[in-house]
Design an enzyme around this catalytic site. Structure first.
Site, PDB file in Angstrom:
ATOM      1  N   SER A 125      41.215 150.502   3.356  1.00 53.77           N
ATOM      2  CA  SER A 125      39.800 150.269   3.046  1.00 53.77           C
ATOM      3  C   SER A 125      39.004 151.484   3.463  1.00 53.77           C
ATOM      4  CB  SER A 125      39.314 149.015   3.790  1.00 53.77           C
ATOM      5  OG  SER A 125      37.947 148.764   3.537  1.00 53.77           O
ATOM      6  N   ALA A 126      38.205 152.033   2.562  1.00 52.50           N
ATOM      7  CA  ALA A 126      37.448 153.256   2.839  1.00 52.50           C
ATOM      8  C   ALA A 126      36.025 152.935   3.283  1.00 52.50           C
ATOM      9  CB  ALA A 126      37.419 154.151   1.605  1.00 52.50           C
ATOM     10  N   ALA A 140      43.320 148.654  -4.695  1.00 50.88           N
ATOM     11  CA  ALA A 140      44.713 148.605  -4.221  1.00 50.88           C
ATOM     12  C   ALA A 140      45.548 149.775  -4.724  1.00 50.88           C
ATOM     13  CB  ALA A 140      45.348 147.282  -4.633  1.00 50.88           C
ATOM     14  N   SER A 159      40.634 142.421   0.217  1.00 47.88           N
ATOM     15  CA  SER A 159      40.027 143.746   0.125  1.00 47.88           C
ATOM     16  C   SER A 159      40.269 144.331  -1.257  1.00 47.88           C
ATOM     17  CB  SER A 159      40.616 144.653   1.207  1.00 47.88           C
ATOM     18  OG  SER A 159      40.173 145.981   1.064  1.00 47.88           O
ATOM     19  N   GLY A 178      48.431 144.722  -8.861  1.00 46.98           N
ATOM     20  CA  GLY A 178      48.835 143.718  -7.882  1.00 46.98           C
ATOM     21  C   GLY A 178      48.502 144.172  -6.479  1.00 46.98           C
ATOM     22  N   ARG A 203      41.959 155.872  -0.094  1.00 45.09           N
ATOM     23  CA  ARG A 203      42.787 154.662   0.022  1.00 45.09           C
ATOM     24  C   ARG A 203      44.205 154.939  -0.453  1.00 45.09           C
ATOM     25  NH1 ARG A 203      38.029 151.676  -2.286  1.00 45.09           N
ATOM     26  NH2 ARG A 203      39.036 151.983  -4.313  1.00 45.09           N
ATOM     27  N   GLY A 235      33.889 145.394   3.231  1.00 40.19           N
ATOM     28  CA  GLY A 235      32.707 144.840   2.585  1.00 40.19           C
ATOM     29  C   GLY A 235      33.058 144.109   1.298  1.00 40.19           C
ATOM     30  N   LYS A 274      41.721 151.716   8.008  1.00 39.74           N
ATOM     31  CA  LYS A 274      40.356 152.097   7.646  1.00 39.74           C
ATOM     32  C   LYS A 274      40.344 153.605   7.509  1.00 39.74           C
ATOM     33  CE  LYS A 274      36.092 150.984   6.820  1.00 39.74           C
ATOM     34  NZ  LYS A 274      35.705 149.991   5.803  1.00 39.74           N
ATOM     35  N   ARG A 303      38.015 141.330  -6.197  1.00 37.90           N
ATOM     36  CA  ARG A 303      37.926 140.537  -4.967  1.00 37.90           C
ATOM     37  C   ARG A 303      37.592 139.082  -5.273  1.00 37.90           C
ATOM     38  NH1 ARG A 303      35.562 145.291  -2.569  1.00 37.90           N
ATOM     39  NH2 ARG A 303      33.498 144.594  -3.212  1.00 37.90           N
ATOM     40  N   GLU A 357      42.968 144.459  -7.078  1.00 35.10           N
ATOM     41  CA  GLU A 357      42.406 145.503  -7.928  1.00 35.10           C
ATOM     42  C   GLU A 357      42.488 145.094  -9.391  1.00 35.10           C
ATOM     43  OE1 GLU A 357      44.323 149.243  -7.996  1.00 35.10           O
ATOM     44  OE2 GLU A 357      46.193 148.511  -8.846  1.00 35.10           O
TER      45      GLU A 357
END
Length: 370
Positions: free
Chosen positions: A234-235, A351, A348, A359, A197, A86, A165, A329, A302
């Site tokens: 990605s959670a 991170a 996404s 990074g 994550r 998302g 995921k 993002r 991030e």
């Protein structure tokens, strides 16, 4: 070892429930639904705990594909690896990337190079109290190894992107653990996304030999010197296990595609994005070059946890109105879109342990016309 051919196609979407582009390609014969192995998507939700666009998108895809595969929507979800991320802030454009795989007979003698290969696997369902902890790291590492085997990738150096995921905690899940006399790593649903994550990324690092296997609970979200250079996690609220997709190059593949990657040291690392493009023979802001065409770029983003970017202070971590993951993002998405020449890129947020702090990995897939 079997010989396979992996295919990749990027399809724009008009909304989380839009399956028209995919169905059109299936109807035209461009995509065989029986060969679909995984679908990665960017949806225009908030990317947070309550981002139901992810679940909506998966449900729409499963419902649409079910009659084409003579399966129930639930069976489709078990067969195909779905990862919906998302958040399409800034110039990021909602889209899905469809990965296919088919087995082929023999292998042409002229093909001595390694080409794109894809493998999938999944962990068992986790207990809420296992999220963000050693159990998730260990199980994820085993699933990554299984996905590598599925992809026919023997050398960890040939793995260029591992998309996962993973689950998150909800108040009900925290309460269920408490009722059994167990404590979860956090009681915050939002914070649990980072823990899940991070543990998943450390599992990738262990599987690929990037770090030693003796990773413990206390290392998650604390030892940021421990990370994977190819993990993207990605959670989401829609599952309780980890779905693992390994992307790399294999000598057993006769695909017309190739993948490469680089590692961004921070959110404005244009050099790394350029290196990722160059790794598959592409230049900056060029959709086609030297008989190659960009299919998509996949990256993590991030807000640097130390509050700075190249010694200058950033305010992403202190914004009460907008989550830092949304800032990241938008920033990284804009950078990559400008260098790649397209805004339909997969970026996404969050991170943790995915590349160095602040990074993250960036991978590019190119189609080879030769």
């Amino acid at each position: 070892m079997r010989t396979t051919s992996a295919g990749v196609v990027r399809i724009a979407t008009k909304g989380p429930g839009d399956v028209s582009g995919l169905m059109s390609m299936i109807d035209s014969g461009a995509i065989d639904p029986r060969e679909i192995l995984a679908i990665l998507g960017k949806t225009e939700g908030n990317g947070g705990v309550n981002d139901f666009t992810r679940e909506y998108a998966v449900a729409a895809l499963c419902t649409a594909l079910a009659p084409r595969l003579a399966l129930t929507p639930h069976e489709v979800e078990q067969r195909i690896a779905f990862v919906m991320s998302g958040g399409t802030e800034g110039v990021l454009s909602p889209h899905i990337t469809v990965f296919t795989r088919r087995e082929v007979e023999g292998r042409p003698a002229l093909l001595s190079v390694k080409r794109l290969s894809i493998g999938i696997a999944q962990t068992r369902d986790f207990l809420p109290e296992e999220l963000g902890r050693t159990a998730q790291i260990v199980e994820t590492a085993e699933a990554v190894k299984a996905a590598m085997k599925d992809a026919g990738i023997l050398d960890p150096a040939d793995v260029h992107f591992v998309q996962i995921k993973c689950p998150l905690l909800t108040s009900d899940r925290v309460e269920a653990a408490s009722a059994r006399g167990n404590k979860t790593v956090t009681t915050s649903a939002y914070n649990s996304m980072a823990y899940s994550r991070g543990a998943s990324a450390l599992g990738v690092a262990v599987a690929l030999g990037e770090i030693a296997p003796d990773v413990r609970d206390e290392h998650v979200l604390r030892r940021y010197d421990l990370f994977s250079t190819v993990a993207s996690t990605s959670a989401g609220i829609e599952l309780m296990h980890n779905v693992v997709i390994v992307l790399g190059n294999s000598a057993s593949s006769v695909s017309a595609f190739e993948i490469g990657h680089a590692v961004m040291d921070d959110a404005i690392d244009a050099t790394a994005v350029s290196a990722a493009l160059q790794s598959v023979g592409l230049g900056i802001a060029s959709q086609a070059q030297a008989g190659r065409e960009l299919v998509n770029i996949f990256a993590k983003a991030e807000a640097s946890p130390d509050g700075t970017v190249r010694s200058f202070r950033h305010t992403m971590l202190e914004d009460t109105d907008i989550s830092s993951t949304r800032h990241a993002r938008a920033a990284v998405g804009g950078l990559i879109a400008g260098l790649a020449g397209t805004s339909a890129v997969y970026v996404s947020g969050g991170a943790e342990h995915q590349g160095p702090p602040g990074g993250g990995p960036v991978a590019a897939i190119a189609r080879l016309s030769d």
